[in-house]
Structure formats: structure tokens, C-alpha cells
Design an enzyme around this catalytic site. Structure first.
Site, mmCIF file in Angstrom:
data_model
loop_
_atom_site.group_PDB
_atom_site.id
_atom_site.type_symbol
_atom_site.label_atom_id
_atom_site.label_comp_id
_atom_site.label_asym_id
_atom_site.label_seq_id
_atom_site.Cartn_x
_atom_site.Cartn_y
_atom_site.Cartn_z
ATOM 1 C CD GLU A 235 0.647 -0.607 3.107
ATOM 2 O OE1 GLU A 235 1.491 -0.213 3.932
ATOM 3 O OE2 GLU A 235 0.569 -1.788 2.735
ATOM 4 C CG ASP A 236 4.821 0.696 1.047
ATOM 5 O OD1 ASP A 236 4.401 0.061 0.054
ATOM 6 O OD2 ASP A 236 5.741 0.258 1.761
ATOM 7 C CG PHE A 237 4.614 1.302 -5.335
ATOM 8 C CD1 PHE A 237 5.804 1.838 -5.798
ATOM 9 C CD2 PHE A 237 3.627 0.991 -6.260
ATOM 10 C CE1 PHE A 237 6.009 2.069 -7.154
ATOM 11 C CE2 PHE A 237 3.812 1.214 -7.615
ATOM 12 C CZ PHE A 237 5.007 1.757 -8.058
#
Length: 395
Positions: A235-237
């Protein structure tokens, strides 16, 4: 005959140009590390109030260092913040640690959330979602449970959140710990990861991990809220890409993210690297070719053949010089990221560096051979593009 010669020349030129490019990446990372890391914090003008920050802490299970790591968030020298502690299971022993800290620091605005929301397959998003919905400030810091902070870390991150920046993230690194596994982690994050992180930041390429990330809540809400990213494991990307797609910039803060897990084992660390490789392959498929070629041993072999083919240089000598120079540049970069004396000897660095470089191609092939991702008690399958599907439910 002639087409074969042309093909060989093409491969040789490609390998040699790519090899030259990697040295540029090394120099960019070293220069950016010297310039950007550990800079003096510029405080906000007195007439400008410090913006409030909501700190999201997703927790699961007990870690020997959990109490001391969490306490560093309660002792931040920042005037306005809240801590939102999110725990999925109401019987999780981490709840006792959280309650002890909340009782010890009653003047700190902190709230405990138990029970996860079912907004996607990503357990971290599900765990954080109740806290995210309740966040009352525009700036939201998402911080993993194993992160430790200095007293001025939050101030440092907020000072980088300028008018055109929508996301500030910390470069992953590790605290000083004892043992070979700890040295191996520090070598990896201070060389391979730091080189990729610093050069990507300089080239304005989205490349960040969600260990410690400060975001503008309004941008995420415009994209559908945190729940919109629950279909991804990385989810960070996709959070960072969504922010840049909306015209905002990202940047790294001057202090790294201090990982301080009390459980440090070689096997678990290698499994972590393999999991990350699987995520990168699913999200950015061309890494299947470029990532192995970026490794010291593989690229050195290809460049040695290219130098022999194009310039009639002795390949063994070329290969040894290549490894030596790469090793020395990694030592320089690690020293910059550490910003002080290393907690292990030069011999330990040699052993850890060689182990990391030699094992990396094997771990990448292992990631390609078995793309299923095991994360705690769950197993996932990734589709091209990064969307995840859970194969088994948690018992």
C-alpha cells in the site's frame, strides 16, 4: 555469422553502458546522503503554528522492544499530536503494553482502537482504518510497530512538509544491535536500500517504504481514503504514486527510520527480502530483468565479459577490481548513513557484505519460483499490477 556478431556487440554495449550507469547511481547516493541526511532542523517561524499530527501505530503481537519503541512516540518534543494505537485482536498482549504507556503519560493525547475493519485484503490497512477515520489532524504519520524515534524526529519530518510536498518519508535503517543478523540488516539497509532510496529521491522516482510516512490526509481522502488501498499489499507504493499523480511532491526527511525489532534472525530477514522481491516483481514487472542485473556479482560478470569482448581487457582482473570498488563505495555510503562508528568490525562488514551479495541472486530466483506471499498467518497471491488475493483466512 554477421547477425550473431551484431547481437553480441549489442549485448556487450548494453551491459557496459548499464555498468557505467550503476557507478553514477553509487555517486548520486553518496552525494545525496552527505547532503540530505542528518541536517540541522530548521524550526518553523514563531508566528507560524505547528500543524497537528495524528500518529497511526498498527500493532500486532509482542516484541521485546515494543515498550521502549512505543515510548519514544509519547515523548516527542512536538507541541500538537495525537497517538492512535490500532490492534486487531482484543486478546493481543500488546494491549497491556499500550495501556501501561497511556497510564504513564496521561497528558499525551492517545487512543486505543481494537478490532479491524474489513476494507480489503491488506491486514495493515484493515487494522489502521478505525484510527485513520478518527484522526483529527490534517497530517497523518503512519509508523510501523518496530520503529523507534528521537525526540525531534516528528519535528524534522513536519519541517520537510513544505507547501508543494504531500508525503514525507524516512529512509529505512536500523538501530545498533548485537549479532550477525543485526549486522546483516544494517549492511543491507545502509548500502543496497540506501543507494536505491537516495538516488530515487534525487531522480524524483517513487520509491519508498511505509515504515514511517507523513502524509496529507486530504489528498488520501480525495483518492478514496485509506480503504481505497486495501486491495494492495504494498500500500505504501500505491499511496505515494497516488499523491504524485495528484501533482504533489514526495521527499525524504533528514533522519532515517530507526528499525529496532527485538527479534533479529537471519532466516526471518531473508524471508523479508524475498517477500519484498515478490512485491516488486508484481508491481513493476521489468524488475525481473533489471533487478538481478543491478546486483554486484551478476553485473560484474556481465561487465567483465563486455569489457573483454569490446576492449580485449582481462576479465578476471576486471571482475576483481569491480568488486573491490563496489565494496569500498558501499563502505563509504554505510558510514554516511550510520553517521558515527559502526557497531561491528571491518571483518564483520566483509563477511556480512559478501553474504548479502552472494545470497541476493538466489533469493530473487526463489521469489520468482514461488510468487505466493506469506505474511504472518496469511498467504496471498499477487496479480500483475500489485492487486492481492488472500489464499487462506487467518484461523
Amino acid at each position: 555469422m554477421f547477425p550473431m556478431i551484431y547481437t553480441l556487440y549489442g549485448f556487450a554495449i548494453f551491459f557496459f553502458v548499464f555498468w557505467c550507469g550503476k557507478w553514477v547511481v553509487h555517486l548520486i547516493a553518496i552525494s545525496c546522503g552527505k547532503w540530505k541526511l542528518y541536517r540541522k532542523i530548521v524550526p518553523l517561524p514563531p508566528e507560524v503554528p505547528c500543524p497537528g499530527v495524528s500518529i497511526l501505530k498498527p500493532l500486532m503481537g509482542m516484541d521485546p522492544n515494543l515498550y521502549s519503541n512505543l515510548e519514544t512516540f509519547f515523548t516527542q518534543s512536538y507541541p500538537l499530536f495525537e497517538i492512535l494505537l490500532c490492534i486487531e485482536d482484543e486478546s493481543d498482549p500488546a494491549i497491556m503494553v499500550v495501556r501501561r504507556l497511556m497510564n504513564k503519560y496521561p497528558n499525551v493525547d492517545s487512543t486505543l482502537f481494537t478490532g479491524a475493519a474489513a476494507v480489503g485484503v491488506n491486514p495493515k490497512i484493515n487494522n489502521m482504518h478505525p484510527g485513520y477515520v478518527a484522526a483529527k489532524y490534517e497530517l497523518v504519520l503512519i509508523s510501523d510497530s518496530g520503529i523507534r524515534m528521537k525526540e525531534d524526529t516528528l519535528l524534522d519530518m513536519v519541517s520537510h512538509m513544505t507547501a508543494k510536498v504531500g508525503l514525507v518519508h524516512q529512509m529505512p535503517f536500523t538501530c545498533d544491535r548485537e549479532g550477525f543478523a543485526a549486522a546483516l540488516e544494517k549492511i543491507y539497509f545502509g548500502t543496497v536500500q540506501a543507494r536505491m532510496y537516495l538516488s530515487a529521491d534525487f531522480l524524483k522516482i517513487v520509491c519508498h517504504t511505509g515504515m514511517s510516512t507523513l502524509i496529507r490526509k486530504s489528498i488520501i481522502d480525495e483518492a478514496g481514503g485509506l480503504a481505497a488501498f486495501g486491495c494492495y499489499l504494498a500500500e505504501d507504493f500505491f499511496l505515494a504514486r497516488s499523491i504524485t499523480d495528484h501533482g504533489w511532491k514526495t521527499c525524504i526527511s533528514s533522519q532515517p527510520a530507526w528499525q529496532n525489532s527485538g527479534i533479529c534472525e537471519v532466516r526471518s530477514f531473508l524471508a523479508r527480502l524475498t517477500r519484498w522481491a515478490k512485491l516488486r516483481v508484481a508491481m513493476v514487472p521489468f524488475t525481473i530483468v533489471l533487478e538481478p542485473l543491478s546486483e554486484c556479482m551478476v553485473l560484474g560478470a556481465c561487465a567483465s565479459w563486455a569489457a573483454s569482448f569490446l576492449f580485449n581487457l582481462e576479465p578476471c582482473s576486471f571482475y576483481l577490481v569491480h568488486i573491490l570498488v563496489w565494496f569500498l563505495l558501499d563502505w563509504i555510503l554505510l558510514s554516511i548513513v550510520q553517521n558515527g562508528s559502526l557497531p561491528f568490525s571491518k571483518f564483520d562488514f566483509v563477511v556480512g557484505w559478501l553474504f548479502r551479495e552472494i545470497s541476493s541472486p538466489y533469493l530473487f530466483l526463489l521469489a520468482l519460483w514461488n510468487p505466493a506471499i506469506k505474511w504472518r498467518a496469511r498467504t496471498y497471491r499477487l496479480q500483475w499490477g500489485g492487486v492481492a488475493e488472500e489464499l487462506n483466512s487467518k484461523l
